[in-house]
Scaffold this active site. Structure first.
Site, short mmCIF file in Angstrom:
data_model
loop_
_atom_site.label_atom_id
_atom_site.label_comp_id
_atom_site.label_asym_id
_atom_site.label_seq_id
_atom_site.Cartn_x
_atom_site.Cartn_y
_atom_site.Cartn_z
N PRO A 157 0.83 -1.21 0.00
CA PRO A 157 0.00 0.00 0.00
C PRO A 157 0.87 1.26 0.00
O PRO A 157 2.06 1.22 0.32
CB PRO A 157 -0.81 -0.12 1.30
CG PRO A 157 -0.66 -1.54 1.74
CD PRO A 157 0.65 -2.02 1.22
N PRO A 158 0.29 2.40 -0.37
CA PRO A 158 1.04 3.66 -0.29
C PRO A 158 1.47 3.97 1.13
O PRO A 158 0.74 3.72 2.08
CB PRO A 158 0.02 4.70 -0.80
CG PRO A 158 -0.99 3.93 -1.58
CD PRO A 158 -1.06 2.58 -0.94
N GLY A 159 2.68 4.51 1.27
CA GLY A 159 3.15 4.96 2.58
C GLY A 159 3.79 3.90 3.43
O GLY A 159 4.09 4.14 4.61
N THR A 160 4.05 2.69 2.87
CA THR A 160 4.65 1.62 3.68
C THR A 160 6.17 1.60 3.61
O THR A 160 6.79 0.73 4.21
CB THR A 160 4.10 0.25 3.25
OG1 THR A 160 4.22 0.11 1.83
CG2 THR A 160 2.64 0.12 3.63
N GLY A 161 6.78 2.51 2.87
CA GLY A 161 8.24 2.63 2.89
C GLY A 161 8.95 1.90 1.77
O GLY A 161 10.11 1.49 1.95
N LYS A 162 8.33 1.74 0.61
CA LYS A 162 8.99 1.03 -0.50
C LYS A 162 10.20 1.81 -1.01
O LYS A 162 11.27 1.25 -1.21
CB LYS A 162 7.97 0.80 -1.62
CG LYS A 162 6.80 -0.10 -1.21
CD LYS A 162 5.85 -0.36 -2.35
CE LYS A 162 5.08 0.87 -2.76
NZ LYS A 162 4.17 1.37 -1.70
N GLU A 174 -23.70 8.09 20.63
CA GLU A 174 -22.36 7.56 20.92
C GLU A 174 -22.39 6.59 22.11
O GLU A 174 -21.69 5.58 22.09
CB GLU A 174 -21.39 8.72 21.21
CG GLU A 174 -21.17 9.67 20.03
CD GLU A 174 -20.70 8.96 18.77
OE1 GLU A 174 -20.03 7.91 18.88
OE2 GLU A 174 -21.01 9.45 17.67
#
Length: 611
Positions: free
Chosen positions: A207-212, A428
């Site tokens: 996924p985007p933002g996982t540090g590839k 709530e």
């Protein structure tokens, strides 16, 4: 289409500008060649000055006569229109002090060539180059075309990436898979002795933002080799063939600097499946073919490693994924509980913190968050500390930053009527009370009725004690009951319903549909996949894979599951109606309460009974 229109407008405009400038330039050259510091006069003045003896020099040209007049110590040059005067030469000859000559005004062949051809061409080329550079900045295409297939890759020599595996947390499996590549680049002889070849390519998916991208830079930093970094979109050019030329240039540079690492980010831009239809983007297909050829052509023993990253692996061409090209597929998934805690600590290294910060509590509250989101949470906490006039981050800053990332900032100026606040409070508490009265629900952590910028008028936060990777049928049903608890409280207390449950309804429908179509948890369908997931790393959109009759049965089963959960929530709240009123009144007064406060009030009667 709009881009092509804009390009043609720029081309037409540039041609018009060049023509205008060329005409102006030619006129200027002609004017400069003819202009001198002279005064114009009439022919009678010329004859009068000759008779008076003040004229010293005369130059007779085809159309004009230039003459110099001396008056004392001053000299002035005049020009007059030449008149057909047969006696002019005799008259000048009578005055011995006058030196007169003739001149042909027509330039020589060399002068004509320089002024009429050479200088305009040089001028046009200079203007054309400037316009190309200007248009290149505007459009991005023509300017790049002048680079003639040069690669735009950013080159980081040696360890200039500034990243190592110590800077990467929460991706232990990915680091382990990449450590072998680093070892090969350090000690290629060790692998050559046994006959092993270095994997030509490794594909990082997740996924985007996982540090590839961070992982790729860390590999280069650990191996201490040159690192070529380029995005897939930079290969796609305006002209067909330019992308393929850039691929050739990139691999040529990589072979010269071997051992090295070539990193192609967002490779799905050029690596999409070839569908065989004509009339598509031939430039992208040619670029892909050239990439396949180059990956087959270079020798892996030289130490050139291709790393690529994508969050759409299902869209890549099979020829790109076969062994011998991208030999390894390395997942960079969302971090688990321990991974999130490690990531928070890595990003908090340069942040001033108070003592005894509980990163585990923050990690438990951020299930499903990516590394980039966790970094944002730490940064938001630091910004909040500065806004509150403190020079160190406290636990409350981190907890509030989690809520900011999840639900947005507090809307402090929102004006909500007392009646609506009361409905929100019951809504709530309905969620929280149903969650607390079920065994398979996560504990309540926080309840608030303060509006957020995301549009939420309040929310109930639940946090599991530990990390969960499986969802049981009982847990799914309990989650559905919790989602319907808010609407159920409105129905019981106010005998009506509001639009405040819209997000709950959406989530409940998605979960119930997944139970039927993907999880095999329905009563009428067995272990049948009735839905397929597309783009699992980009939202996980689904599409039905069944007939219309089956789709109607799915809708009916989803409706029954949600109805059952709704009825269960109504039952729980009806049996605990006094606690519903008491807790709602307390929340209305405090606006925000913790899970401990909630459970203390809920268990108060039970504690008295035991006593």
């Amino acid at each position: 289409m709009n881009e092509k229109k804009n390009n043609s407008k720029w081309m037409i405009g540039s041609v018009v500008i060049i023509l205008i400038l060329a005409v102006c330039f030619n006129s200027a050259v002609s004017a400069l060649s003819k202009t001198e510091s002279v005064k114009e006069t009439n022919y009678s003045f010329f004859l009068k000055q000759v008779d008076e003896g003040t004229v010293k020099q005369v130059q007779i040209q085809d159309d004009i006569i230039k003459f110099e007049v001396e008056s004392g110590n001053e000299k002035q040059t005049y020009s007059t229109i030449r008149i057909d005067d047969a006696n002019l030469v005799d008259r000048l000859h009578e005055h011995e002090e006058i030196d007169f000559t003739g001149k042909n005004e027509r330039p020589s062949a060399l002068q004509g060539f320089i002024f009429e051809w050479l200088l305009p061409i040089v001028f046009l080329l200079a203007v054309w180059g400037l316009i190309f550079r200007f248009i290149g900045k505007k459009m991005g295409g023509l300017g790049n075309a002048m680079s003639f297939g040069k690669s735009n890759a950013k080159i980081y020599v040696k360890a200039q990436t500034g990243k190592t595996f110590e800077d990467v947390a929460g991706q232990d499996e990915a680091k382990e898979a990449l450590e072998e590549i680093v070892d090969f680049l350090h000690n290629p002889q060790k692998y050559a002795e046994i006959g092993a070849n270095l994997p030509k390519g490794a594909l990082l998916v997740g996924p985007p933002g996982t540090g590839k991208t961070l992982l790729a830079k860390a590999v280069a930093g650990e191996a201490n080799v040159p690192f070529f970094s380029i995005s897939g979109s930079e290969f796609v050019e305006m002209f067909v063939g330019m992308g393929a030329a850039k691929v050739r240039d990139l691999f040529s540079q990589a072979n010269e600097k071997a051992p090295c690492i070539v990193f192609i980010d967002e490779i799905d831009t050029i690596g999409k499946k070839r569908d065989g239809h004509t009339g598509g983007n031939d430039e992208r297909e040619q670029t892909l073919n050239q990439l396949l050829t180059e990956m087959d052509g270079f020798d892996g023993k030289k130490g050139v490693v291709i790393l690529a990253a994508t969050n759409r692996p299902e869209s890549l061409d099979p020829a790109l994924l076969r062994p011998g090209r991208f030999d390894r597929r390395i997942p960079a998934e969302l971090p688990d509980l321990s991974g999130r805690e490690a990531i928070l600590k890595v990003h908090a290294k340069n942040i001033k913190l108070v003592e005894n910060i509980d990163f585990n509590a923050i990690a438990r509250a951020t299930a499903g968050a990516s590394g980039a989101e966790l970094a944002n949470i730490v940064n938001e906490a630091a910004l909040r500390a500065v806004r509150n006039g403190r020079n160190s981050v406290e636990q409350s800053d981190l907890e509030e930053s989690v809520e900011v990332v999840i639900a947005g900032y507090q809307r402090k100026n929102a004006v909500i009527s007392q009646k609506e606040k009361e409905i929100i409070a019951y809504h709530e508490i309905g969620h929280a009370l149903v969650a607390a009265k079920q065994q398979d629900s996560a504990p309540v952590h926080k309840i608030t009725i303060i509006p957020r910028t995301s549009g939420a008028l309040g929310y109930t936060m639940q946090i599991d004690e530990g990390e969960k990777f499986l969802l049981s049928k009982e847990e799914a049903k309990a989650r559905l009951a919790v989602l319907t608890g808010g609407r159920s409280a409105e129905e019981i207390v106010f005998n009506t319903c509001t639009s405040g449950a819209s997000n709950d309804i959406e989530k409940a429908t998605q979960l119930a549909r997944a139970m039927v179509t993907r999880y095999g948890m329905s009563g009428i369908f067995d272990m049948i996949a009735l839905e397929t997931v597309n783009n699992q790393y980009l939202g996980g959109d689904t599409s039905l894979a069944c007939s219309s009759e089956t789709a109607a049965k799915i809708d009916e089963e989803v409706n029954n599951i949600v109805k059952t959960a709704h009825a269960e929530a109504v039952r729980i709240l009806s049996e605990n109606i006094e606690k519903l009123h008491e807790l709602s009144a307390y929340l209305l007064e405090k606006e925000t309460i913790t899970g401990e406060e909630f459970m203390s009030i809920l268990n108060k009667e039970k504690e008295k009974a035991v006593a």
